[in-house]
Scaffold this active site. Structure first.
Site, PDB file in Angstrom:
ATOM      1  CG  HIS A  14      66.914   7.484  10.293  1.00 24.07           C
ATOM      2  ND1 HIS A  14      67.828   7.289  11.302  1.00 24.07           N
ATOM      3  CD2 HIS A  14      66.418   8.729  10.485  1.00 24.07           C
ATOM      4  CE1 HIS A  14      67.869   8.378  12.068  1.00 24.07           C
ATOM      5  NE2 HIS A  14      67.026   9.267  11.588  1.00 24.07           N
ATOM      6  CG  HIS A  16      63.140  12.484  12.170  1.00 31.67           C
ATOM      7  ND1 HIS A  16      63.387  12.288  13.506  1.00 31.67           N
ATOM      8  CD2 HIS A  16      64.314  12.226  11.538  1.00 31.67           C
ATOM      9  CE1 HIS A  16      64.659  11.954  13.680  1.00 31.67           C
ATOM     10  NE2 HIS A  16      65.244  11.898  12.495  1.00 31.67           N
ATOM     11  CG  PHE A  17      56.081  10.243   9.773  1.00 36.65           C
ATOM     12  CD1 PHE A  17      56.269  10.722   8.486  1.00 36.65           C
ATOM     13  CD2 PHE A  17      55.735   8.901   9.939  1.00 36.65           C
ATOM     14  CE1 PHE A  17      56.116   9.893   7.380  1.00 36.65           C
ATOM     15  CE2 PHE A  17      55.589   8.061   8.837  1.00 36.65           C
ATOM     16  CZ  PHE A  17      55.778   8.555   7.563  1.00 36.65           C
ATOM     17  NE  ARG A  18      60.344  16.943  12.780  1.00 39.02           N
ATOM     18  CZ  ARG A  18      61.604  16.651  13.086  1.00 39.02           C
ATOM     19  NH1 ARG A  18      61.891  15.749  14.018  1.00 39.02           N
ATOM     20  NH2 ARG A  18      62.582  17.231  12.454  1.00 39.02           N
ATOM     21  CG  ASN A  42      63.428  12.890  17.051  1.00 37.14           C
ATOM     22  OD1 ASN A  42      62.649  12.339  16.274  1.00 37.14           O
ATOM     23  ND2 ASN A  42      64.274  13.828  16.647  1.00 37.14           N
ATOM     24  CE  LYS A 100      68.468   7.375  16.597  1.00 37.65           C
ATOM     25  NZ  LYS A 100      68.337   7.847  15.241  1.00 37.65           N
ATOM     26  CG  HIS A 137      72.281  10.639  16.538  1.00 37.47           C
ATOM     27  ND1 HIS A 137      71.566  11.391  15.641  1.00 37.47           N
ATOM     28  CD2 HIS A 137      73.421  11.327  16.758  1.00 37.47           C
ATOM     29  CE1 HIS A 137      72.234  12.492  15.344  1.00 37.47           C
ATOM     30  NE2 HIS A 137      73.375  12.471  16.015  1.00 37.47           N
ATOM     31  CG  HIS A 175      71.838   9.699  10.698  1.00 33.85           C
ATOM     32  ND1 HIS A 175      72.825   9.633  11.645  1.00 33.85           N
ATOM     33  CD2 HIS A 175      70.702  10.021  11.363  1.00 33.85           C
ATOM     34  CE1 HIS A 175      72.310   9.918  12.822  1.00 33.85           C
ATOM     35  NE2 HIS A 175      71.034  10.147  12.674  1.00 33.85           N
ATOM     36  CG  LEU A 220      73.069  17.863  13.983  1.00 31.46           C
ATOM     37  CD1 LEU A 220      72.447  18.168  15.333  1.00 31.46           C
ATOM     38  CD2 LEU A 220      74.594  17.998  14.053  1.00 31.46           C
ATOM     39  CG  ASP A 252      68.033  11.895   9.491  1.00 32.26           C
ATOM     40  OD1 ASP A 252      67.057  11.858  10.254  1.00 32.26           O
ATOM     41  OD2 ASP A 252      69.091  12.477   9.761  1.00 32.26           O
ATOM     42  CG  HIS A 256      63.370  21.197  11.525  1.00 35.60           C
ATOM     43  ND1 HIS A 256      63.059  21.158  12.864  1.00 35.60           N
ATOM     44  CD2 HIS A 256      64.303  20.241  11.338  1.00 35.60           C
ATOM     45  CE1 HIS A 256      63.796  20.228  13.468  1.00 35.60           C
ATOM     46  NE2 HIS A 256      64.551  19.636  12.559  1.00 35.60           N
ATOM     47  CB  ALA A 268      70.047  19.791  13.029  1.00 35.04           C
TER      48      ALA A 268
END
Ligand code: NCD
Ligand code: ZN
Length: 349
Positions: A14, A16-18, A42, A100, A137, A175, A220, A252, A256, A268
């Site tokens: 899990h 996030h790479f953006r 996302n 997802k 989620h 998560h 989150l 996760d 940011h 978050a």
């Protein structure tokens, strides 16, 4: 006391790479430690189709440094109007590894998420038939539900019904942060697994709220009270293989920029990728479970996802390793998980 640990190369289930420059900046942190990662969809706009996912995968692959071997595993962002045929085609073609479910407005970039889980039951039915993994989620978004209760409430309101209605659907409860989630996963069939982040093994909600608000400990689902943290540690490091195998590594890691975290309305997400393995191994050592770390990091996930385990190995050494206060990223800075702390383990390759 062991001085060095060599395990099969792990995967991050899990992450996030953006996209764009941030993605190119963060991919190397993950690619150096992990062989594969489940990449969350996302983005803005979200990755909702096979075509978008294939393009995103190409961009990630192009960002992997030449000397690293890494494969992104893509996920489809489910919406109220997801086309089951496109999802099935994408999964059949090997573009999608999972889909997802974000309840609408549950977290970062989830405004296109599902407004009512029952609307996607036809999609879940198709996923069950085609054996496509559903990542969830698991938080309700109803305004009357306290933010600390949103995960437990999701189990009661939605998750029980999903697994009862689709008993052969493989479901990853992502998560997890509560003993309620641990108990749910333990009691569920082998079709249900869960990822656990390093932060939820390390901190409880005090770390976010005591001594001033601590934006870099905010993610989150939010960290909960200590009893929940202890339940997560017990699950991840369980000496009972029938329990331990249901839980696996998913950082996760959610980058940011510093300014977006230290803000009147802070984002978050915790950027765990730079020290992911060191962070998890610290927990396993504290729990006297170093011998169970490889299963959590490198075996349980592939078994659940029906993928081969990695053949290469990685090594961590007992070396005092200070974590920088911040890291440069796209001309700005980002604060990594464990910033300013000294870890006892170092990933050496
Ligand atoms: C994630 C993000 O920033 O994309 N944030 C987080 O706090 N974990 C989204 C998510 O996984 O909820
Ligand atoms: Zn996430």
């Amino acid at each position: 006391m062991i001085e060095s640990l060599t395990i099969r190369r792990p995967d991050d289930w899990h992450l996030h790479f953006r996209d764009g420059d941030i993605m190119r900046g963060v991919v190397p942190y993950t690619a150096r430690q992990f062989a594969r990662a489940i990449v969350m969809p996302n983005l803005t706009p979200p990755v909702t189709t096979t075509a978008l996912a294939a393009e995103y995968r190409d961009r990630i692959r192009a960002a992997v440094p030449q000397d690293m071997r890494f494969e992104p595993l893509m996920t489809c962002y489910l919406t109220d109007t997801t086309d089951p045929d496109d999802l099935a085609r994408g999964a059949g073609a090997g573009v999608f590894t999972a889909a997802k479910l974000y309840p609408a407005y549950a977290t970062t970039n989830s405004s296109s998420g599902v407004t009512n889980v029952e609307l996607i039951y036809p999609v879940l039915e198709r996923m069950e038939q085609d054996d496509i993994v559903l990542c969830i989620h698991g938080e309700v978004t109803d305004h009357d539900i306290d933010v600390f209760d949103r995960e437990a409430e999701f189990i009661d309101r939605h998750l029980n019904a999903i697994v009862a209605t689709f008993p052969n659907l493989r479901v990853v409860f992502e998560h997890i942060t509560t003993s309620d989630a641990v108990e749910f996963v333990k009691a569920a069939s082998d079709k249900v697994g869960a990822t656990i982040t390093p932060q939820h093994l390390h901190i409880n909600r005090n770390a976010m709220l005591v001594g001033g608000i601590q934006p870099h400990n905010y993610c989150l689902p939010v960290a909960k009270r200590e009893t929940h943290r202890l339940a997560l540690r017990a699950a991840a490091t369980s000496s009972d293989p029938a329990i331990a195998r249901k839980f696996f590594l998913g950082t996760d890691s959610a980058p940011h920029m510093r300014g977006d975290k230290e803000s009147a309305c802070g984002c978050a997400g915790i950027f765990g990728a730079p020290v992911a393995l060191e962070s998890y191994l610290t927990v396993f050592e504290e729990e006297g479970a170093i011998d169970r770390f490889e299963a959590f990091a490198s075996l349980n996930g592939p078994a659940f996802y029906k993928m081969p385990v990695n053949q290469e190995t990685v090594t961590l050494e007992r070396i005092e390793a200070p974590v920088p206060e911040e890291l440069p990223l796209v001309g700005e800075t980002i604060v990594p998980w464990h910033a300013g702390q000294v870890l006892n383990w170092k990933f050496v390759g």
